[in-house]
Design an enzyme around this catalytic site. Structure first.
Site, PDB file in Angstrom:
ATOM      1  N   HIS A 270       0.827  -1.201   0.000  1.00 46.18           N
ATOM      2  CA  HIS A 270       0.000   0.000   0.000  1.00 46.18           C
ATOM      3  C   HIS A 270       0.863   1.254   0.000  1.00 46.18           C
ATOM      4  CE1 HIS A 270      -3.674   2.155  -0.040  1.00 46.18           C
ATOM      5  NE2 HIS A 270      -3.169   2.978   0.837  1.00 46.18           N
TER       6      HIS A 270
ATOM      7  N   TYR B 291       1.657   5.328  -2.435  1.00 46.05           N
ATOM      8  CA  TYR B 291       2.002   6.717  -2.115  1.00 46.05           C
ATOM      9  C   TYR B 291       3.371   7.086  -2.656  1.00 46.05           C
ATOM     10  CZ  TYR B 291      -2.188   6.366   0.515  1.00 46.05           C
ATOM     11  OH  TYR B 291      -3.498   6.161   0.826  1.00 46.05           O
TER      12      TYR B 291
ATOM     13  N   HIS C 192     -10.560   0.900  -9.774  1.00 46.85           N
ATOM     14  CA  HIS C 192     -10.039   1.859  -8.783  1.00 46.85           C
ATOM     15  C   HIS C 192      -8.571   2.204  -9.066  1.00 46.85           C
ATOM     16  CE1 HIS C 192      -8.871   3.709  -5.015  1.00 46.85           C
ATOM     17  NE2 HIS C 192      -7.933   2.800  -4.900  1.00 46.85           N
ATOM     18  N   PHE C 193      -7.732   1.169  -9.231  1.00 50.34           N
ATOM     19  CA  PHE C 193      -6.316   1.538  -9.370  1.00 50.34           C
ATOM     20  C   PHE C 193      -5.958   2.031 -10.766  1.00 50.34           C
ATOM     21  CE2 PHE C 193      -5.746  -3.262  -9.399  1.00 50.34           C
ATOM     22  CZ  PHE C 193      -5.319  -3.397 -10.706  1.00 50.34           C
ATOM     23  N   HIS C 194      -6.878   1.864 -11.717  1.00 50.31           N
ATOM     24  CA  HIS C 194      -6.633   2.548 -12.995  1.00 50.31           C
ATOM     25  C   HIS C 194      -6.952   4.038 -12.880  1.00 50.31           C
ATOM     26  CE1 HIS C 194      -6.045  -1.393 -14.862  1.00 50.31           C
ATOM     27  NE2 HIS C 194      -5.437  -0.722 -15.808  1.00 50.31           N
TER      28      HIS C 194
ATOM     29  N   ARG D  49     -11.756 -10.245 -10.936  1.00 53.20           N
ATOM     30  CA  ARG D  49     -10.518  -9.757 -11.530  1.00 53.20           C
ATOM     31  C   ARG D  49      -9.570 -10.945 -11.715  1.00 53.20           C
ATOM     32  NH1 ARG D  49      -7.002  -6.929  -6.710  1.00 53.20           N
ATOM     33  NH2 ARG D  49      -5.565  -6.661  -8.430  1.00 53.20           N
ATOM     34  N   ARG D  50      -8.413 -10.711 -12.326  1.00 52.15           N
ATOM     35  CA  ARG D  50      -7.352 -11.710 -12.501  1.00 52.15           C
ATOM     36  C   ARG D  50      -7.873 -12.984 -13.161  1.00 52.15           C
ATOM     37  NH1 ARG D  50      -5.133 -10.704  -6.424  1.00 52.15           N
ATOM     38  NH2 ARG D  50      -3.469  -9.252  -6.938  1.00 52.15           N
TER      39      ARG D  50
END
Lengths: 69, 577
Positions: free
Chosen positions: B229, B233, B380-382, B443-444
């Site tokens: 995580h 950042y 989300h992470f895209h 996913r995956r």
């Protein structure tokens, strides 16, 4: 123009998520519209924004867009 | 007379240019593979076998989430440190050394992944970005990762050495803001990578080499997310730095508050690492109480992001009003929307706001269960790394490549079109991914089309969702091609005298208004370490107590499968046995 061409492009781009999700939001209220209807609605909104943007402010066709961009 | 970065620091400019091009190469390969995946999953175009999907997915994740982002950010931080301290790096041989180490690490990882689809390479690393045991890659994959991470550690040491040299000449000066941002980010990077380094060097690498027979998968997963995580950042902080020090200047104004920016970076130093367990809400073997603590820490992380939204938007408003903007919202019209650097960063920030909302859902323990392991997470992470970071970096490149090459940007209008196409493409793709996660699309998974089962969207159809993903991925690839074309053509151009000066935003409220304690890096590092100890000591002890340091006899499993009848029969036999 009321806004610069760059700003107009940005407004149209930002509009796309709203057009895409407007259909989903309407379905919560039991209003189902098809993809084609959604596309037509989007095109109408974009056209309205383009007309608003290129319409001379206060009827002055030579007016400069707001801002320097 | 021209005063670009390349004129001030010609030697450092070469390193930054090399780092940027390494980053762009990873972006080109990783991004193109993304299109292959999207078209395969949505059943629009299938030109690879299903098992190869996982090789491609691993390459896509590693090349974009690790290589592209980190090569670019070491360039950005090197620029920030040298520009704000107004001095070159201490030892350029050392600098080229860490860059070379990162390149060697990337090549090892890349070749081991490529072995999944090229028979001539006797390696395999189909382990995805998270390399969860018992999936086992070739040892070269782990060695490459270690070299890459150690390269970044040395890069951080390079920035610290340069700052310490500056401080001995300027003992009473406050740390300039870009350097402060680079150093605080480096500190939490050291803290969080310690977990994954221990996991690889003490557990996973010996396991892949056959030195130990087994690993404890929950332990290595937890150590991965201890880093996993915070790495988010690590990508985001350079983007934040650019929003703080570039956007106000591009808007025509000044940064609203230097002290607030320092508070934000201190908060990220404190809170980035003790939050990783929120990725493991569904992992058995970790008590609910530890997960609750991780959730609380994660929710606190919203504070610096909200402070950033306030400060950056206030700075942009100040700039717009300096340019003649008026009214409650009318000032927005006065912003430089024709400038791809500004527009790309502003749209990336806007997308990040949406990512923050979906992130809150991921972080909530109860509602996370709804979206865990679904395409929602991918959506989300895209938005975070795929837009807030990637779009900011691409937009920034339109300013930085001219700075480090002395060559004018080839086509500004094309740059504007590129950032807008990325925004629109990501809107379609990530929106559809989020929605499909809500009705359970996993996913995956290479081919989520099942017999006698149909997903049931709340609105529309699965076909529309797939069409949106395919359309979005295609637009993103077009945008990527336009970006690379602009970069290549810019680099092929001649030297220009029209490059803007190498400066960053001045401040309305400067460092003199910030409490001196904010610059006490030792204090904040100590507190961050204590918070990590609080958050992780008991969960790790509990995991080791329950499963042992090396686990209960976990054999490695390599995904280099052959999807023939013999394999299927063998698998069925194993299951029955």
């Amino acid at each position: 123009m009321r806004i610069s061409k760059g700003a107009l492009l940005v407004v149209i781009a930002v509009l796309i998520p709203f057009i895409v999700e407007f259909r989903t939001a309407l379905s919560w209220f039991g209003i189902e519209i098809s993809v084609l209807e959604s596309l037509v609605l989007g095109a109408v909104v974009v056209l309205a924004i383009v007309i608003w943007a290129v319409w001379p402010p206060n009827g002055d066709a030579e007016a400069e867009p707001t801002g320097s961009s | 007379m021209r005063n670009a970065y390349v004129d001030q620091f010609p030697a450092e400019a070469k390193v930054i240019k090399a780092a940027f091009w390494s980053s762009f190469l990873a972006l080109a390969i990783g991004g193109s593979l993304g299109l292959l995946q999207a078209l395969h999953r949505t059943d629009v175009l299938r030109i690879m076998e299903a098992p190869d999907y996982y090789t491609v997915l691993t390459a896509h994740g590693v090349l974009l989430a690790i290589t592209f982002t980190i090569f670019f950010l070491v360039g950005i931080f090197t620029w920030g440190v040298t520009t704000s301290l107004d001095r070159g790096l201490v030892d350029l041989r050392f600098t080229w050394g860490w860059y070379a180490m990162m390149v060697v690490g990337t090549v090892l990882v890349g070749v081991s992944i490529l072995g999944g689809v090229v028979d001539a390479i006797p390696m395999n690393a189909d382990v995805l970005f998270t390399f969860y045991a018992p999936l086992q890659p070739h040892p070269a994959f782990y060695v490459g990762l270690v070299l890459f991470v150690v390269g970044t550690w040395l890069a951080g040491a390079d920035w610290f050495r340069t700052w310490l040299a500056w401080r001995s000449d300027n003992p009473d000066e406050r740390i300039p803001l870009p350097t402060f941002m680079a150093l605080t980010t480096t500190l939490f990077w050291y803290l969080c990578t310690l977990g994954v380094a221990l996991s690889i060097l003490l557990l996973l690498l010996p396991w892949s080499l056959g030195i130990v027979d087994s690993v404890n998968p929950l332990l290595t997963r937890t150590l991965f997310w201890y880093f996993g995580h915070a790495v988010v950042y690590f990508w985001l902080m350079p983007a934040y730095m650019l929003w703080y020090v570039m956007l106000p200047k591009l808007s025509g104004g000044k940064l609203f508050s230097d002290p607030l920016a320092r508070v934000v970076f201190v908060l990220f130093l404190l809170l980035s690492t003790p939050t990783g367990i929120h990725h493991q809400y569904l992992d058995p073997g970790i008590a609910e109480g530890y997960k609750f603590i991780a959730m609380t820490n994660t929710m606190f992380l919203l504070l610096p992001s909200l402070l950033t939204a306030f400060t950056v938007v206030a700075s942009m408003e100040h700039g717009a009003r300096q340019r003649g903007g008026t009214g409650y919202l009318g000032w927005l019209k006065a912003l430089p929307w024709r400038d791809p650097v500004f527009t790309g960063m502003a749209l990336a920030g806007l997308m990040f706001a949406a990512a923050g909302f979906s992130g809150m859902i991921n972080a909530g323990m109860n509602i996370n269960y709804l979206v865990h392991n679904t395409w929602w997470i991918v959506g989300h992470f895209h938005l975070t790394v795929g837009t807030a970071v990637a779009l900011t970096f691409m937009a920034a490149a339109y300013w930085f490549i001219p700075q480090v090459t002395g060559k004018e940007l080839w086509n500004r209008s094309l740059g504007l079109v590129q950032v807008l196409v990325w925004f629109v493409g990501m809107t379609f793709m990530s929106n559809a991914m989020h929605r499909s996660g809500l009705f359970g699309v996993p996913r995956r998974t290479a081919e989520p089309q099942y017999e006698n089962f149909a997903f049931e969207p709340a609105a529309g159809s699965m076909g529309e969702i797939n069409a949106q993903v395919a359309l979005g991925a295609t637009l993103l690839t077009v945008s990527l091609a336009l970006f690379l074309l602009n970069m290549v053509m810019t680099s092929l151009g001649g030297s220009s005298d029209e490059i803007p000066d190498n400066t960053y935003a001045e401040t309305l409220s400067g460092p003199e208004d910030a409490p001196v304690v904010l610059d006490n890096l030792k204090l904040w590092t100590a507190i961050a370490t204590v918070l990590v100890i609080f958050a992780y000591t008991l969960p790790l002890a509990s995991i080791i107590d329950a499963g042992g340091l090396f686990g209960p006899g976990i054999d490695g499993f390599q995904l280099a499968i052959e999807a023939g009848p013999a394999f299927v029969l063998e698998s069925v036999r194993e299951v029955i046995a």
